[in-house]
Design an enzyme around this catalytic site. Structure first.
Site, short mmCIF file in Angstrom:
data_model
loop_
_atom_site.label_atom_id
_atom_site.label_comp_id
_atom_site.label_asym_id
_atom_site.label_seq_id
_atom_site.Cartn_x
_atom_site.Cartn_y
_atom_site.Cartn_z
N ALA A 101 -4.46 5.50 -3.72
CA ALA A 101 -3.60 5.02 -2.64
C ALA A 101 -2.18 4.91 -3.18
O ALA A 101 -1.96 5.05 -4.38
CB ALA A 101 -4.08 3.66 -2.15
N LYS A 102 -1.24 4.70 -2.30
CA LYS A 102 0.14 4.46 -2.75
C LYS A 102 0.89 3.80 -1.61
O LYS A 102 0.55 3.99 -0.44
CB LYS A 102 0.83 5.80 -3.09
CG LYS A 102 2.01 5.65 -3.99
CD LYS A 102 1.57 5.45 -5.42
CE LYS A 102 2.73 5.30 -6.35
NZ LYS A 102 2.29 5.33 -7.76
N GLY A 103 1.94 3.05 -1.94
CA GLY A 103 2.71 2.40 -0.89
C GLY A 103 4.15 2.23 -1.30
O GLY A 103 4.52 2.52 -2.44
#
Ligand code: NAD
Length: 409
Positions: A101-103
């Site tokens: 994931a990444k944000g």
């Protein structure tokens, strides 16, 4: 080149080697969930500012999703998507029980006071708290965020879910962070260099290094490489660079940076234009700043023999082709900078067990993971007679596909 295009081209090359059909390829490339939220911040002077926060959850076949949160003015959905996908492949290359994931938030943290950063982080956490969690998606620091940011996330998330240190990694040690986490990505870069040169019957101490970026990854990579006897001859940050052909004193550089927050004026070397860093004549270039900094034009001018990718996707596939023709060996991001997520995994394990490891144990286990992954990577590269980036993707995709297949529909 857009970050997703670059990542998907790298993915595609490995997928063809593995003989994956188009449907499976689409399934593996498409993110599981994309979250976009609006954040309105009351600035210290009473004015309002709005930002967009993103969290892209790419794949969870092998376990909870894992990836950093970046605060940078250029954060955009395309790049967050690519970085989320890279996290799925990275956790698989080093065989951690995680997906990717990444944000991020499209803000410039250097323009925000500490109080503003805290309010921004708390609002972002409120917006995404029902989509993250120790068994679902575990954020960590990335560019522009740090242990303090993670502490605010733990505090805000715990208001909704009860005390939950395992919701993020890269926390302060006092709140359940792991010893060794701060230096882990840079230490992993050093270990990647050690694996590479030991295979060639050489050692880090016989090589010169140039490091782009002197933040968490770059500064620790430079310091640990220098401690291992490597000669760091040039480093840069966003607005300055410094070089010394006899070797920079990296401890003095880190102390200077701590005090001045810029490399400008460092007395132990000559100043250099930061954009010249990538073309410095050296054995090893360590990009440790932004993605996409090496395109085919930069690749043509680059004079290093090896690139060890501390940053995520610093080089695009067109540049890789130019570099391959020049005989430059690239140790790819999804292996070379995996030290950070590996020690994040150790932190999460310690949080679940409510037990602290000492730093020697953390570094020893990191060493074991990086060496085992290097051995897997080298075997895959030999099996498919391909470069290390394609091998890393092939190794990772095969692991994710196997987990997906075993779980069934
Ligand atoms: P950081 O914010 O601590 O440091 C970033 C550094 O890059 C700073 O020195 C900054 O001045 C420099 N920089 C920014 N823009 C630049 C530009 N245009 N030219 C030259 N230098 C520039 O960030 P970090 O955590 O060290 O992350 C650096 C890279 O490593 C990112 O690509 C990140 O995704 C990747 N990464 C970080 C970790 C981690 O554990 N922190 C793990 C894996 C990968």
């Amino acid at each position: 080149m857009k970050a997703t295009e670059a990542t998907n081209r790298n993915f595609g090359r490995a997928a063809r080697l593995l003989g994956i059909d188009a449907t499976a390829e689409r399934q593996l490339v498409t993110p599981y969930r994309e979250i976009k939220v609006e954040i309105t911040l009351t600035r210290d002077d009473g004015t309002l500012a709005t930002y967009t926060g993103f969290r892209v959850q790419h794949d969870n076949a092998r376990g909870p999703m894992k990836g950093g949160i970046r605060y940078h003015p250029e954060v955009d959905p395309d790049e967050v998507n690519a970085l989320a996908s890279l996290m799925s492949w990275k956790t698989a290359v080093v065989n951690l029980p995680y997906g990717g994931a990444k944000g991020g938030i499209n803000c410039d943290p250097r323009q925000l006071s500490l109080g503003e950063q805290q309010r921004l982080t708390r609002q972002f956490t409120q917006r995404i708290q029902d989509c993250i969690g120790p068994q679902m998606d575990i954020p960590a620091p990335d560019m522009g965020t740090n242990a303090q940011t993670m502490a605010w996330i733990v505090d805000e998330y715990s208001k909704f879910h009860g005390w939950s240190p395992g919701v993020v990694t890269g926390k302060p040690v006092e709140l359940g962070g792991s010893l060794g986490r701060e230096a882990a990505t840079g230490r992993g870069v050093l270990m990647a260099a050690q694996c590479l040169f030991e295979d060639a019957g050489s050692a880090v101490a016989n090589h010169t290094f140039a490091v782009q970026g002197f933040g968490n990854v770059g500064s620790w990579a430079a310091r640990l490489i220098a401690q291992a006897g490597g000669k760091v001859i040039a480093v840069s940050d966003i607005d300055s660079a410094v070089q010394n052909e006899h070797g920079l004193d990296c401890e003095a550089l880190a102390a200077w940076m701590q005090q001045n927050r810029t490399l400008k004026g460092f007395p132990g070397g000559e100043q250099l234009a930061p954009e010249s860093l990538l073309a410095v004549e050296c054995d090893v270039l360590v990009p440790a700043a932004l993605g996409g900094v090496i395109d085919k034009r930069v690749a043509a001018e680059l004079r290093a023999k090896y690139i060890i990718e501390g940053a995520n996707h610093p080089s695009d596939p067109d540049a890789d082709e130019v570099l391959a023709k020049k005989g430059v060996v690239i140790v790819p991001d999804i292996y070379a900078n995996a030290g950070g997520v590996t020690v994040s995994y150790f932190e999460w394990v310690q949080n679940i067990q409510m037990y602290h490891w000492d730093e020697a144990r953390v570094n020893e286990e990191l060493h074991r993971v990086m060496r085992r992954a290097w051995s897997d990577l080298r075997t895959t590269a030999r099996t498919y007679a391909c470069d290390l980036r394609t091998a890393a993707f092939a190794l990772a995709i095969a692991r994710v596909m196997r987990a997906t297949g075993l779980r069934g529909n």
